[in-house]
Write a protein that holds these residues in place. Structure first.
Motif, PDB file in Angstrom:
ATOM      1  N   MET A  74       0.863  -1.187   0.000  1.00  0.00           N
ATOM      2  CA  MET A  74       0.000   0.000   0.000  1.00  0.00           C
ATOM      3  C   MET A  74       0.895   1.232   0.000  1.00  0.00           C
ATOM      4  O   MET A  74       2.093   1.132   0.221  1.00  0.00           O
ATOM      5  N   ASP A  75       0.297   2.389  -0.282  1.00  0.00           N
ATOM      6  CA  ASP A  75       1.036   3.645  -0.217  1.00  0.00           C
ATOM      7  C   ASP A  75       1.421   3.924   1.229  1.00  0.00           C
ATOM      8  O   ASP A  75       0.640   3.654   2.154  1.00  0.00           O
ATOM      9  N   GLY A  76       2.610   4.466   1.418  1.00  0.00           N
ATOM     10  CA  GLY A  76       3.014   4.816   2.773  1.00  0.00           C
ATOM     11  C   GLY A  76       4.456   5.265   2.832  1.00  0.00           C
ATOM     12  O   GLY A  76       5.118   5.433   1.810  1.00  0.00           O
ATOM     13  N   GLU A  77       4.937   5.428   4.064  1.00  0.00           N
ATOM     14  CA  GLU A  77       6.320   5.843   4.302  1.00  0.00           C
ATOM     15  C   GLU A  77       7.029   4.776   5.115  1.00  0.00           C
ATOM     16  O   GLU A  77       6.506   4.288   6.128  1.00  0.00           O
ATOM     17  N   VAL A  78       8.221   4.404   4.681  1.00  0.00           N
ATOM     18  CA  VAL A  78       9.024   3.410   5.391  1.00  0.00           C
ATOM     19  C   VAL A  78       9.541   4.029   6.690  1.00  0.00           C
ATOM     20  O   VAL A  78      10.136   5.103   6.672  1.00  0.00           O
ATOM     21  N   VAL A  79       9.281   3.341   7.807  1.00  0.00           N
ATOM     22  CA  VAL A  79       9.718   3.862   9.112  1.00  0.00           C
ATOM     23  C   VAL A  79      10.749   2.966   9.781  1.00  0.00           C
ATOM     24  O   VAL A  79      11.376   3.367  10.761  1.00  0.00           O
ATOM     25  N   ALA A  80      10.948   1.758   9.252  1.00  0.00           N
ATOM     26  CA  ALA A  80      11.959   0.854   9.803  1.00  0.00           C
ATOM     27  C   ALA A  80      12.284  -0.212   8.773  1.00  0.00           C
ATOM     28  O   ALA A  80      11.442  -0.563   7.940  1.00  0.00           O
ATOM     29  N   VAL A  81      13.511  -0.699   8.821  1.00  0.00           N
ATOM     30  CA  VAL A  81      13.916  -1.844   8.004  1.00  0.00           C
ATOM     31  C   VAL A  81      14.575  -2.865   8.930  1.00  0.00           C
ATOM     32  O   VAL A  81      15.121  -2.510   9.973  1.00  0.00           O
ATOM     33  N   ASN A  82      14.522  -4.112   8.539  1.00  0.00           N
ATOM     34  CA  ASN A  82      15.106  -5.187   9.333  1.00  0.00           C
ATOM     35  C   ASN A  82      16.598  -5.271   9.017  1.00  0.00           C
ATOM     36  O   ASN A  82      17.007  -5.977   8.110  1.00  0.00           O
ATOM     37  N   GLU A  83      17.389  -4.545   9.791  1.00  0.00           N
ATOM     38  CA  GLU A  83      18.828  -4.468   9.531  1.00  0.00           C
ATOM     39  C   GLU A  83      19.547  -5.782   9.781  1.00  0.00           C
ATOM     40  O   GLU A  83      20.637  -6.008   9.252  1.00  0.00           O
ATOM     41  N   SER A  84      18.942  -6.685  10.540  1.00  0.00           N
ATOM     42  CA  SER A  84      19.588  -7.975  10.783  1.00  0.00           C
ATOM     43  C   SER A  84      19.694  -8.804   9.506  1.00  0.00           C
ATOM     44  O   SER A  84      20.516  -9.716   9.411  1.00  0.00           O
ATOM     45  N   LEU A  85      18.885  -8.457   8.485  1.00  0.00           N
ATOM     46  CA  LEU A  85      18.949  -9.195   7.217  1.00  0.00           C
ATOM     47  C   LEU A  85      20.219  -8.893   6.435  1.00  0.00           C
ATOM     48  O   LEU A  85      20.588  -9.662   5.551  1.00  0.00           O
ATOM     49  N   ASP A  86      20.915  -7.783   6.760  1.00  0.00           N
ATOM     50  CA  ASP A  86      22.184  -7.491   6.093  1.00  0.00           C
ATOM     51  C   ASP A  86      23.186  -8.616   6.346  1.00  0.00           C
ATOM     52  O   ASP A  86      23.880  -9.054   5.432  1.00  0.00           O
ATOM     53  N   ALA A  87      23.254  -9.068   7.582  1.00  0.00           N
ATOM     54  CA  ALA A  87      24.209 -10.108   7.955  1.00  0.00           C
ATOM     55  C   ALA A  87      23.633 -11.516   7.815  1.00  0.00           C
ATOM     56  O   ALA A  87      24.379 -12.460   7.555  1.00  0.00           O
ATOM     57  N   THR A  88      22.321 -11.644   7.981  1.00  0.00           N
ATOM     58  CA  THR A  88      21.700 -12.973   7.954  1.00  0.00           C
ATOM     59  C   THR A  88      20.435 -12.982   7.077  1.00  0.00           C
ATOM     60  O   THR A  88      19.322 -13.110   7.581  1.00  0.00           O
ATOM     61  N   PRO A  89      20.608 -12.841   5.755  1.00  0.00           N
ATOM     62  CA  PRO A  89      19.443 -12.810   4.865  1.00  0.00           C
ATOM     63  C   PRO A  89      18.646 -14.112   4.899  1.00  0.00           C
ATOM     64  O   PRO A  89      17.455 -14.123   4.568  1.00  0.00           O
ATOM     65  N   GLU A  90      19.276 -15.193   5.340  1.00  0.00           N
ATOM     66  CA  GLU A  90      18.587 -16.483   5.387  1.00  0.00           C
ATOM     67  C   GLU A  90      17.441 -16.518   6.402  1.00  0.00           C
ATOM     68  O   GLU A  90      16.621 -17.435   6.390  1.00  0.00           O
ATOM     69  N   LEU A  91      17.343 -15.499   7.263  1.00  0.00           N
ATOM     70  CA  LEU A  91      16.193 -15.403   8.176  1.00  0.00           C
ATOM     71  C   LEU A  91      14.880 -15.335   7.405  1.00  0.00           C
ATOM     72  O   LEU A  91      13.844 -15.774   7.898  1.00  0.00           O
ATOM     73  N   VAL A  92      14.913 -14.785   6.184  1.00  0.00           N
ATOM     74  CA  VAL A  92      13.708 -14.718   5.362  1.00  0.00           C
ATOM     75  C   VAL A  92      13.208 -16.136   5.074  1.00  0.00           C
ATOM     76  O   VAL A  92      12.006 -16.377   5.040  1.00  0.00           O
ATOM     77  N   ASN A  93      14.140 -17.081   4.910  1.00  0.00           N
ATOM     78  CA  ASN A  93      13.759 -18.477   4.677  1.00  0.00           C
ATOM     79  C   ASN A  93      13.371 -19.191   5.970  1.00  0.00           C
ATOM     80  O   ASN A  93      12.354 -19.876   6.014  1.00  0.00           O
ATOM     81  N   ASP A  95      12.549 -18.020   9.039  1.00  0.00           N
ATOM     82  CA  ASP A  95      11.530 -17.434   9.914  1.00  0.00           C
ATOM     83  C   ASP A  95      10.797 -16.304   9.191  1.00  0.00           C
ATOM     84  O   ASP A  95      10.867 -15.148   9.595  1.00  0.00           O
ATOM     85  N   PRO A  96      10.069 -16.642   8.091  1.00  0.00           N
ATOM     86  CA  PRO A  96       9.469 -15.584   7.261  1.00  0.00           C
ATOM     87  C   PRO A  96       8.443 -14.715   7.987  1.00  0.00           C
ATOM     88  O   PRO A  96       8.232 -13.571   7.608  1.00  0.00           O
ATOM     89  N   TYR A  97       7.803 -15.242   9.055  1.00  0.00           N
ATOM     90  CA  TYR A  97       6.775 -14.476   9.763  1.00  0.00           C
ATOM     91  C   TYR A  97       7.293 -13.855  11.056  1.00  0.00           C
ATOM     92  O   TYR A  97       6.554 -13.189  11.765  1.00  0.00           O
ATOM     93  N   GLY A  98       8.555 -14.096  11.357  1.00  0.00           N
ATOM     94  CA  GLY A  98       9.142 -13.571  12.592  1.00  0.00           C
ATOM     95  C   GLY A  98      10.374 -12.739  12.289  1.00  0.00           C
ATOM     96  O   GLY A  98      10.284 -11.638  11.756  1.00  0.00           O
ATOM     97  N   GLY A  99      11.541 -13.294  12.579  1.00  0.00           N
ATOM     98  CA  GLY A  99      12.808 -12.582  12.401  1.00  0.00           C
ATOM     99  C   GLY A  99      13.138 -12.233  10.964  1.00  0.00           C
ATOM    100  O   GLY A  99      13.998 -11.402  10.705  1.00  0.00           O
ATOM    101  N   GLY A 100      12.417 -12.838   9.995  1.00  0.00           N
ATOM    102  CA  GLY A 100      12.672 -12.563   8.585  1.00  0.00           C
ATOM    103  C   GLY A 100      11.809 -11.473   7.986  1.00  0.00           C
ATOM    104  O   GLY A 100      11.734 -11.343   6.764  1.00  0.00           O
ATOM    105  N   TRP A 101      11.150 -10.664   8.841  1.00  0.00           N
ATOM    106  CA  TRP A 101      10.355  -9.541   8.310  1.00  0.00           C
ATOM    107  C   TRP A 101      11.277  -8.600   7.538  1.00  0.00           C
ATOM    108  O   TRP A 101      12.489  -8.587   7.740  1.00  0.00           O
ATOM    109  N   LEU A 102      10.690  -7.801   6.633  1.00  0.00           N
ATOM    110  CA  LEU A 102      11.501  -6.958   5.752  1.00  0.00           C
ATOM    111  C   LEU A 102      11.553  -5.496   6.195  1.00  0.00           C
ATOM    112  O   LEU A 102      12.623  -4.955   6.426  1.00  0.00           O
ATOM    113  N   TYR A 103      10.395  -4.837   6.258  1.00  0.00           N
ATOM    114  CA  TYR A 103      10.365  -3.414   6.608  1.00  0.00           C
ATOM    115  C   TYR A 103       9.021  -3.053   7.214  1.00  0.00           C
ATOM    116  O   TYR A 103       8.091  -3.857   7.196  1.00  0.00           O
ATOM    117  N   GLU A 104       8.930  -1.853   7.778  1.00  0.00           N
ATOM    118  CA  GLU A 104       7.677  -1.349   8.334  1.00  0.00           C
ATOM    119  C   GLU A 104       7.318  -0.045   7.645  1.00  0.00           C
ATOM    120  O   GLU A 104       8.204   0.764   7.350  1.00  0.00           O
TER     121      GLU A 104
END
Length: 128
Positions: A74-93, A95-104
């Motif tokens: 949806m339209d909006g403004e990004v207020v946070a990103v999951n910086e832990s994905l820089d070091a551990t992108p495999e969290l998306v695989n 824990d996709p609904y937990g630690g693997g979130w992308l942005y807010e």
């Protein structure tokens, strides 16, 4: 596999209210999407403060198979990103609904989330 407390998009993304006072919504990809992509090796996300447009690409997920766009639900403004994905992108695989979130995002119109699919409707799009 597809939590009932989330809303879903046609692009295999989920949206959850993390309970923040600012009305922000957390965005990630579904189990189906991460399974289709394979092992995520790199995540590119929008910048905090960036305006995103519903349906427009705002990031990328790179896997061992391919590169896939991340779309704004949806339209909006990004207020946070999951910086832990820089070091551990495999969290998306893993824990996709937990630690693997992308942005807010803080949506431009809070009611826009009502236009997204519930778990049953999303699963129906998958043929299951």
């Amino acid at each position: 596999m597809y939590p009932d407390d989330l809303k879903y998009t046609q692009e295999h993304e989920w949206v959850r209210s993390p309970g923040e006072a600012d009305g922000s919504l957390r965005v990630g990809i579904t189990h189906y999407a991460q399974d289709q992509l394979g092992d995520i090796v790199y995540v590119s996300l929008p910048a905090v403060g960036e305006a995103v447009t519903s349906g427009a690409a705002c990031g990328e997920l790179e896997s061992t198979k391919s590169v896939s766009d991340v779309y704004a639900p949806m339209d909006g403004e990004v207020v946070a990103v999951n910086e832990s994905l820089d070091a551990t992108p495999e969290l998306v695989n893993s824990d996709p609904y937990g630690g693997g979130w992308l942005y807010e995002i803080v949506p431009a119109d809070a009611s826009a989330v009502d236009g997204l699919m519930d778990s049953a409707a999303y699963q129906a799009t998958l043929g299951g």
